[in-house]
Each structure stands twice: as structure tokens, then as C-alpha cells.
Design a protein around this motif. Structure first.
Motif, PDB file in Angstrom:
ATOM      1  N   GLU A 180       0.943  -1.451   0.055  1.00 17.77           N
ATOM      2  CA  GLU A 180      -0.178  -0.274   0.090  1.00 17.77           C
ATOM      3  C   GLU A 180       1.027   1.219   0.071  1.00 17.77           C
ATOM      4  O   GLU A 180       0.653   2.312  -0.627  1.00 17.77           O
ATOM      5  N   TYR A 181       1.909   1.401   0.813  1.00 20.42           N
ATOM      6  CA  TYR A 181       2.937   2.399   0.831  1.00 20.42           C
ATOM      7  C   TYR A 181       3.689   2.647  -0.351  1.00 20.42           C
ATOM      8  O   TYR A 181       3.849   3.609  -0.852  1.00 20.42           O
ATOM      9  N   PHE A 182       4.197   1.358  -0.804  1.00 19.35           N
ATOM     10  CA  PHE A 182       4.871   1.360  -2.199  1.00 19.35           C
ATOM     11  C   PHE A 182       3.918   2.033  -3.304  1.00 19.35           C
ATOM     12  O   PHE A 182       4.581   2.968  -3.958  1.00 19.35           O
ATOM     13  N   ASP A 183       2.738   1.717  -3.578  1.00 18.98           N
ATOM     14  CA  ASP A 183       2.010   2.174  -4.379  1.00 18.98           C
ATOM     15  C   ASP A 183       1.764   3.786  -3.989  1.00 18.98           C
ATOM     16  O   ASP A 183       1.749   4.708  -5.164  1.00 18.98           O
ATOM     17  N   LYS A 184       1.588   4.329  -2.912  1.00 21.32           N
ATOM     18  CA  LYS A 184       1.238   5.630  -2.435  1.00 21.32           C
ATOM     19  C   LYS A 184       2.586   6.498  -2.701  1.00 21.32           C
ATOM     20  O   LYS A 184       2.445   7.605  -3.416  1.00 21.32           O
ATOM     21  N   ILE A 185       3.897   5.948  -2.560  1.00 20.92           N
ATOM     22  CA  ILE A 185       5.018   6.479  -2.870  1.00 20.92           C
ATOM     23  C   ILE A 185       5.334   6.654  -4.319  1.00 20.92           C
ATOM     24  O   ILE A 185       5.590   7.744  -4.916  1.00 20.92           O
ATOM     25  N   VAL A 186       4.881   5.704  -5.131  1.00 19.04           N
ATOM     26  CA  VAL A 186       5.376   5.664  -6.588  1.00 19.04           C
ATOM     27  C   VAL A 186       4.415   6.693  -7.299  1.00 19.04           C
ATOM     28  O   VAL A 186       4.903   7.479  -7.985  1.00 19.04           O
ATOM     29  N   ALA A 187       3.234   6.740  -6.704  1.00 13.27           N
ATOM     30  CA  ALA A 187       2.158   7.553  -7.386  1.00 13.27           C
ATOM     31  C   ALA A 187       2.738   9.082  -7.243  1.00 13.27           C
ATOM     32  O   ALA A 187       2.458   9.956  -8.071  1.00 13.27           O
ATOM     33  N   LYS A 188       3.189   9.308  -6.219  1.00  8.62           N
ATOM     34  CA  LYS A 188       3.890  10.712  -5.872  1.00  8.62           C
ATOM     35  C   LYS A 188       5.309  11.071  -6.161  1.00  8.62           C
ATOM     36  O   LYS A 188       5.333  12.142  -6.514  1.00  8.62           O
ATOM     37  N   TRP A 189       5.904  10.065  -6.190  1.00  4.47           N
ATOM     38  CA  TRP A 189       7.556  10.435  -6.119  1.00  4.47           C
ATOM     39  C   TRP A 189       8.078   9.869  -7.248  1.00  4.47           C
ATOM     40  O   TRP A 189       9.429   9.847  -7.638  1.00  4.47           O
ATOM     41  N   GLY A 190       7.536   8.432  -7.757  1.00  2.00           N
ATOM     42  CA  GLY A 190       8.030   7.798  -8.822  1.00  2.00           C
ATOM     43  C   GLY A 190       9.166   6.642  -8.331  1.00  2.00           C
ATOM     44  O   GLY A 190       9.146   6.507  -6.800  1.00  2.00           O
ATOM     45  N   TYR A 191       9.861   5.881  -9.048  1.00  2.00           N
ATOM     46  CA  TYR A 191      10.848   5.246  -8.793  1.00  2.00           C
ATOM     47  C   TYR A 191      12.119   5.626  -8.476  1.00  2.00           C
ATOM     48  O   TYR A 191      12.422   6.705  -9.060  1.00  2.00           O
ATOM     49  N   PRO A 192      13.101   4.864  -7.947  1.00  2.00           N
ATOM     50  CA  PRO A 192      12.797   3.620  -6.928  1.00  2.00           C
ATOM     51  C   PRO A 192      11.994   3.855  -5.675  1.00  2.00           C
ATOM     52  O   PRO A 192      11.997   5.016  -5.244  1.00  2.00           O
ATOM     53  N   VAL A 193      11.656   2.930  -5.118  1.00  2.00           N
ATOM     54  CA  VAL A 193      11.099   3.064  -3.705  1.00  2.00           C
ATOM     55  C   VAL A 193      12.253   2.286  -2.791  1.00  2.00           C
ATOM     56  O   VAL A 193      12.890   1.296  -3.214  1.00  2.00           O
ATOM     57  N   ILE A 194      12.531   2.873  -1.631  1.00  2.00           N
ATOM     58  CA  ILE A 194      13.596   2.247  -0.837  1.00  2.00           C
ATOM     59  C   ILE A 194      13.192   1.575   0.553  1.00  2.00           C
ATOM     60  O   ILE A 194      12.275   1.834   0.903  1.00  2.00           O
ATOM     61  N   LEU A 195      13.460   0.251   0.340  1.00  2.00           N
ATOM     62  CA  LEU A 195      13.230  -0.532   1.623  1.00  2.00           C
ATOM     63  C   LEU A 195      14.345  -0.509   2.648  1.00  2.00           C
ATOM     64  O   LEU A 195      15.504  -0.738   2.214  1.00  2.00           O
ATOM     65  N   GLN A 196      14.110  -0.306   3.790  1.00  2.00           N
ATOM     66  CA  GLN A 196      15.203  -0.084   4.759  1.00  2.00           C
ATOM     67  C   GLN A 196      14.954  -1.029   5.862  1.00  2.00           C
ATOM     68  O   GLN A 196      13.915  -1.147   6.382  1.00  2.00           O
ATOM     69  N   GLN A 197      16.043  -1.616   6.580  1.00  2.00           N
ATOM     70  CA  GLN A 197      15.814  -2.179   7.758  1.00  2.00           C
ATOM     71  C   GLN A 197      15.579  -1.379   8.854  1.00  2.00           C
ATOM     72  O   GLN A 197      15.851  -0.077   8.829  1.00  2.00           O
ATOM     73  N   PHE A 198      14.455  -1.855   9.603  1.00  2.00           N
ATOM     74  CA  PHE A 198      13.960  -1.143  10.829  1.00  2.00           C
ATOM     75  C   PHE A 198      15.064  -1.083  11.947  1.00  2.00           C
ATOM     76  O   PHE A 198      15.513  -2.217  12.294  1.00  2.00           O
ATOM     77  N   ILE A 199      15.451  -0.167  12.508  1.00  2.00           N
ATOM     78  CA  ILE A 199      16.184  -0.057  13.633  1.00  2.00           C
ATOM     79  C   ILE A 199      15.709   0.617  14.746  1.00  2.00           C
ATOM     80  O   ILE A 199      15.091   1.871  14.647  1.00  2.00           O
ATOM     81  N   ARG A 200      15.566  -0.278  15.771  1.00  2.00           N
ATOM     82  CA  ARG A 200      14.850   0.347  17.010  1.00  2.00           C
ATOM     83  C   ARG A 200      15.690   1.592  17.982  1.00  2.00           C
ATOM     84  O   ARG A 200      17.047   1.171  17.970  1.00  2.00           O
ATOM     85  N   GLY A 201      15.248   2.664  18.524  1.00  2.00           N
ATOM     86  CA  GLY A 201      16.052   3.538  19.045  1.00  2.00           C
ATOM     87  C   GLY A 201      15.140   4.990  18.735  1.00  2.00           C
ATOM     88  O   GLY A 201      14.314   5.040  18.649  1.00  2.00           O
ATOM     89  N   ASP A 202      16.182   6.013  19.358  1.00  2.00           N
ATOM     90  CA  ASP A 202      15.640   7.403  19.559  1.00  2.00           C
ATOM     91  C   ASP A 202      16.323   7.942  18.070  1.00  2.00           C
ATOM     92  O   ASP A 202      17.262   7.861  17.723  1.00  2.00           O
TER      93      ASP A 202
END
Length: 346
Positions: A180-202
């Protein structure tokens, strides 16, 4: 005679630009400035904040033809007798970078990264740059299809973060949410979309500005206290963190950066520092740096017109920013005049 400075990014909304903070900083600097707002839409709130933006113009969207964009920009600058430009949107910077020689031929002054520098801070290039400045980054994968999205999520696991190439970042916990967020971002900003590891912290950020050849004009570090769904700063406090400040110095030195920038970090409970992204422009919270004693827009202009490079480094720790929403009531005629004329007159 006051110096006339044209500033973009006056869209003070949920995902605000930094234009209002830049203009506010200039007007409160004690120097003699006249500020011109550059907007992309007649509904940008900054157009109706008379205490900051008394005179403004509409530009074509950054996605428009490059020559059309430049022609309109230069027409505005001639009409308003602009002396300097402070562009603050990632998406508009390529226009300014590619047209820099033409802009400077008009007598306009500006601080800008080169095209190579701009490309080096794109999210897809972050791992290589992070190695140069000695700060690790979360694993990141650029994707352009649903198949690549699924493969990246299998590799990174959940939660993960889905990011646009220019703006927006969303933590996700399932394939469906990611799509869902992939589609939202592509529609607004185009490619590529970046997938990133989630890091817990501040979350911690650093704002800075460099003059010619990477000369640092000022740095301020903050800790985010509250953020929006898109990860934008809603409240924050200035801090002293030697590791973050040193990362900013290495960034400026390694790239010989020119212009404003923001580095975003996450610090884990084990006090490990990760670099999340680098933005090649001033962030929306720029006025907090001004309030803490580092007025970067004023230093930007003084560097351009006076050649000044040596500024105090110290700033006040413990300055708190609290963002809020508000309403401004205006006549529909104000909106119509901006739409028809492409300009808000004093």
C-alpha cells in the motif's frame, strides 16, 4: 538598500517545507532583507502568512519542463530584483544545479551542491557515503516492482521501512501494508522506492550549512521528541552530541559540500549510531537552530555577499521546538488573484 532573497518551500502543511523558517530567520536576523516567497500551488499556506510572506510568485511544478521552469524563475527574479536564492526542496534542486551558470549570469547568488554531490546523497547511494563518513547505515534495497518489493521484504524481515526517493518514510509490518505504501509513494514520487531495515531507537538530526569548498558555516544537533506518521519532526530539543557533530564535519569535509543539509540518525538503546538518510537542503525545523543561536539563512547570505566564513560554533542546548496547527481566514478573492496573476503583491 535591502537584499532581496527568494525562498521556496513555503508549504507549511503536514509535510512542511522549510521556507517559512528560513524567511523568519532572515527577518529576525537584524540584517536588512526583503524576502520573496516561491510557491508551487495557490493553496500553499505560506502565501497567506503576511507577517512572513508579503510578496510571492507561483512557479511551475519541479516535474515540468526544465526550460519552462528556468524561464519563469528568471522572469520572477528580474521582476522582483532578486539578489539571492535559497531553494529548499529536494525535487527542485536538479533544476537549479543544471541551470546554475545561467542563474549566476543573471547576477543571482546561490549556494548549491554539484550534481555529483547531489547524486551521492540519494537514498540508494547512502551505504557508500556512510562508509566515507564512518557511520553505519541500516540495510537498504532499492525496488521498482512488486516482485522486487517482496524479495526485499523477505531479506529484511519485519518491521521494515518504506521510503520515497525524495520524501516520506513509513514503517510497515506486513506485505500488504508495504505494498500500500509502495503504491502511494510511486504515485507521488516515482521510482525507485527504498526498503530499509528497521532499527529500534531514538531519532536525532543534524542541520548544517556549508559555503564554498565545504567550509562549515554552522551545525546544530537535535533529538526528536514527537514525529508525524511520515516521521517529520513535530517537537524536538537541541542537544550536544559529539559523535553526531563530528559526523557532520566529516560529511562536509569528504564531499566539500555546498549549501544546506540535514543528517538523520537513529541511536539504539546500546548507543549504536546509524545514519538513516541525508537531505540536501535545510529541514523544516530550521528555525529551532536560529532560536538556539545559529542563524544559518543569515550566515548563508553573509557568506555569499561578504565572504564571511568564521562564525561562532556554540549554540544553546535545551531549546525546545513545539509545532502546532492553526488557521488563517482570508477572502476567496486573495486566492483568485494568486491563481489568475501567479503572484501575491505586497
Amino acid at each position: 538598500m535591502p537584499l532581496t532573497v527568494a525562498v521556496s518551500g513555503i508549504n507549511s502543511m503536514e509535510n512542511p517545507g522549510s521556507g517559512i523558517g528560513v524567511i523568519r530567520s532572515l527577518l529576525e536576523s537584524g540584517s536588512d532583507y526583503h524576502c520573496i516567497g516561491l510557491a508551487y500551488d495557490a493553496m500553499e499556506p505560506g502565501l497567506y502568512l503576511d507577517e512572513f510572506v508579503s510578496h510571492a510568485y507561483l512557479l511551475p511544478y519541479p516535474s515540468s519542463d526544465a526550460q519552462k521552469y528556468l524561464d519563469r524563475l528568471l522572469t520572477i527574479c528580474r521582476d522582483a530584483t532578486v539578489d539571492a536564492l535559497i531553494p529548499v526542496f529536494d525535487s527542485e534542486l536538479p533544476h537549479y544545479i543544471s541551470s546554475r551558470s545561467r542563474i549566476e549570469e543573471e547576477g543571482l547568488r546561490i549556494l548549491l551542491p554539484s550534481r555529483d554531490q547531489y547524486d551521492s546523497v540519494r537514498k540508494s547511494a547512502l551505504p557508500e557515503l556512510a562508509e566515507q563518513i564512518g557511520v553505519p547505515v541500516p540495510r537498504s534495497i532499492a525496488v521498482t516492482s512488486y516482485e522486487e518489493l517482496s524479495t526485499a521484504l523477505e531479506s529484511l524481515g519485519f518491521p521494515a521501512v518504506v521510503k520515497g526517493v525524495f520524501y516520506e518514510a513509513y514503517p510497515v509490518h506486513s506485505h500488504q501494508e508495504a505494498r500500500e505504501y509502495f503504491d502511494k509513494i510511486v504515485a507521488k514520487w516515482g521510482y525507485p522506492v527504498i526498503l530499509q531495515q528497521f532499527i529500534r531507537g531514538d531519532d536525532f538530526n543534524l542541520i548544517g550549512c556549508c559555503g564554498k569548498h565545504g567550509r562549515i558555516l554552522g551545525l546544530v544537533a537535535i533529538k526528536k521528541l514527537l514525529t508525524t506518521q511520515m516521521g517529520k519532526t513535530w517537537s524536538a530539543v537541541t542537544i550536544a552530541n559529539d559523535a553526531i557533530l563530528e559526523a557532520g564535519r566529516r560529511f562536509a569535509r569528504e564531499l566539500e559540500w555546498e549549501g544546506g543539509f540535514e543528517l538523520e540518525f537513529r541511536i539504539t538503546p546500546e548507543e549504536e549510531i546509524y545514519l538513516l538518510e541525508i537531505n540536501p537542503r535545510f529541514p523544516a525545523w530550521i528555525y529551532l537552530a536560529t532560536a538556539a543561536g545559529i542563524n544559518l539563512p543569515d550566515r548563508y547570505i553573509k557568506h555569499l555577499f561578504e565572504g564571511k566564513e568564521d562564525f561562532p560554533e556554540e549554540y544553546e542546548v535545551g531549546k525546545l521546538l513545539v509545532r502546532y496547527t492553526g488557521e488563517r481566514i482570508r477572502s476567496i478573492g486573495d486566492f483568485e488573484r494568486i491563481v489568475v496573476h501567479g503572484e501575491k503583491k505586497p
